[in-house]
Write an enzyme that holds these catalytic residues in place. Structure first.
Site, short mmCIF file in Angstrom:
data_model
loop_
_atom_site.label_atom_id
_atom_site.label_comp_id
_atom_site.label_asym_id
_atom_site.label_seq_id
_atom_site.Cartn_x
_atom_site.Cartn_y
_atom_site.Cartn_z
N ARG A 136 -6.13 2.62 -10.39
CA ARG A 136 -4.76 3.15 -10.72
C ARG A 136 -3.67 2.59 -10.09
NH1 ARG A 136 -2.09 5.49 -6.47
NH2 ARG A 136 -3.13 7.42 -5.67
N GLU A 157 1.69 13.49 -10.88
CA GLU A 157 2.34 13.32 -9.56
C GLU A 157 3.73 12.31 -9.71
OE1 GLU A 157 0.05 13.07 -6.07
OE2 GLU A 157 1.55 11.80 -4.97
N ARG A 182 0.65 7.28 -14.54
CA ARG A 182 -0.37 7.01 -13.56
C ARG A 182 -1.18 6.06 -14.71
NH1 ARG A 182 -1.77 9.26 -8.42
NH2 ARG A 182 0.30 9.67 -7.45
N CYS A 213 5.08 10.49 -3.61
CA CYS A 213 4.66 10.76 -2.29
C CYS A 213 4.65 9.44 -1.35
CB CYS A 213 2.89 10.88 -2.33
SG CYS A 213 2.21 11.32 -0.65
N THR A 271 2.92 7.89 0.43
CA THR A 271 1.48 7.23 0.78
C THR A 271 1.00 6.32 -0.33
OG1 THR A 271 0.28 8.76 -0.71
CG2 THR A 271 0.41 9.26 2.04
N ARG A 290 -4.67 2.19 -6.25
CA ARG A 290 -5.91 2.65 -5.54
C ARG A 290 -7.05 2.07 -6.58
NH1 ARG A 290 -10.12 6.31 -4.27
NH2 ARG A 290 -10.14 7.68 -5.66
N ARG A 312 -13.83 8.32 0.13
CA ARG A 312 -13.67 9.66 -0.30
C ARG A 312 -14.85 10.31 -0.84
NH1 ARG A 312 -7.66 9.67 -3.43
NH2 ARG A 312 -6.47 8.74 -1.63
N GLU A 315 -10.05 13.06 -3.43
CA GLU A 315 -9.53 13.44 -1.95
C GLU A 315 -10.23 14.76 -1.73
OE1 GLU A 315 -5.29 13.16 -3.00
OE2 GLU A 315 -4.86 12.64 -1.31
N1 DAR Z 1 -1.33 16.74 0.01
C1 DAR Z 1 -0.24 15.97 0.58
C2 DAR Z 1 -0.21 14.41 -0.03
C3 DAR Z 1 -1.37 13.76 0.53
C4 DAR Z 1 -1.43 12.26 -0.15
N2 DAR Z 1 -1.91 12.46 -1.46
C5 DAR Z 1 -1.39 12.43 -2.40
N3 DAR Z 1 0.02 11.96 -2.69
N4 DAR Z 1 -1.97 12.78 -3.81
C6 DAR Z 1 -0.11 16.04 2.02
O1 DAR Z 1 0.99 15.92 2.51
O2 DAR Z 1 -1.27 16.33 2.67
#
Ligand code: DAR
Length: 340
Positions: free
Chosen positions: A110, A209, A213, A255, A257, A264, A293, A298
């Site tokens: 993705r 998000e 995606r 985010c 990250t 990913r 994971r 997650e």
């Molecule tokens: N749960 C948020 C974001 C973590 C990264 N995962 C995402 N973006 N789906 C945290 O600050 O832990």
């Protein structure tokens, strides 16, 4: 006095890097769309178990609040000083990883995209979301060949159809509490939906998000085929949509990250022997810069020795390099599983 009090048990990166001095410098700033520091860190303030704790409300957030975004990004992505992210989306022809299907159950890749000129999902009015959804549906209708499919609006689609999508996991649920506190879930399920190709191997989530995606998936281990489908979809959507891009951070996402490639790429792989010798598996994944994971993603557990193994690095590496590294790492893991 810092106006924002993080929970004392919080170990988030934003808490670590938002010093009082930086807070005083940023707390009265706003981006052109009116996004503030308080909105950016609200999720981290409300969720003590946040790992990161900050989201971007638009592309400009990464500049306006760079004194806190930069150190968070540097620590999370590691070793990316003086970075100029380069994208490289080109088709590959790698050997099928597990032709007999003894280990790899499925492959899923993705990427996330946000449209240039729009606020990001945590900072959108309902009318913005509606305008964005219309624009994306138009672009999706231009997909050709094996990418052709249907868009299912969570708001208007036939409930029976939506139920079928849900049972087959071809949909997405309302965001978790971290996304909820950030504002990503506002107006859900309005202006949300899923595009699904007729062959059910390309899925596009709209207004989850991130704005998009784009997900290529199949129940095989043919990493190249899954990746090449994604390349074709991205290149087609690029004809009609302009994406939020930064010369340093690459593709910009809600985010931090996910910035850079926002990719990913991973597999569900059953490793009954390595499950009993996890140290060997961890050593290989560490050496190959891969992430493990749980079976359902997650923060979930490993079930029936099925691991979700994907790339760790998203920033400062190209999409094609991610796929090649993943391929090499998975060959090493399968070799280790066979040797026990
Ligand atoms: N749960 C948020 C974001 C973590 C990264 N995962 C995402 N973006 N789906 C945290 O600050 O832990």
């Amino acid at each position: 006095m810092n106006p924002f009090i993080f929970p004392k048990e919080s170990n988030s990166l934003v808490k670590k890097h938002l010093s009082q001095k930086i807070c005083q410098a940023l707390e009265h700033l706003k981006t052109d769309s009116g996004f503030t520091l308080e909105k950016a860190i609200h999720s981290g303030l409300k969720n003590p178990d946040s790992a990161i704790g900050i989201y971007a409300g638009d592309a400009q957030s990464y500049q306006t609040f760079s004194p806190v975004f930069d150190p968070v990004i540097l620590e999370y992505h590691g070793g990316v000083e003086n970075l100029k992210h380069k994208s490289d989306i080109r088709e590959l022809d790698l050997p099928v990883l597990d032709p007999e299907g003894k280990y790899i159950l499925s492959t899923r890749i993705r990427i996330a995209r946000n449209l240039k000129g729009f606020s990001f999902p945590c900072h959108m009015t309902l009318s913005h979301r509606r305008e964005l959804e219309k624009k994306i549906i138009m672009a999706l209708s231009c997909l050709k060949g094996n990418l052709k499919g249907n868009y299912y609006s969570f708001e208007h689609a036939d409930k029976k159809e939506l139920k079928q999508l849900e049972t087959k996991n071809f949909w997405f649920q309302k965001g978790d509490r971290f996304q909820d506190a950030a504002g990503i879930n506002s107006d859900f399920p309005k202006c949300r939906g899923v595009y699904l190709s007729f062959d059910k191997q390309l899925m596009v989530w709209v207004n989850e998000e991130d704005h998009l995606r784009i997900i290529s998936l199949e129940k095989t281990s043919d990493l190249s085929k899954v990746y090449n489908r994604l390349c074709q979809a991205i290149l087609s959507l690029n004809q009609t949509l302009a994406f939020a891009w930064d010369k340093t951070y690459g593709h910009l996402t809600s985010c931090p990250t996910n910035i850079g490639t926002s990719m990913r790429a991973g597999v569900h792989i059953q490793l009954e022997k390595l499950e009993q010798k996890k140290e060997i598996l961890f050593n290989i994944t560490r050496a190959c810069n891969l992430q493990i994971r749980g079976t359902c993603g997650e923060k979930t557990k490993i079930e029936n020795a099925v691991f979700d193994i994907s790339n760790r690095q998203r920033l400062g590496i190209s999409e094609s390099r991610i796929i090649q590294n993943l391929h090499a790492g998975l060959l090493a893991i399968i070799k280790a599983e066979k040797s026990i």
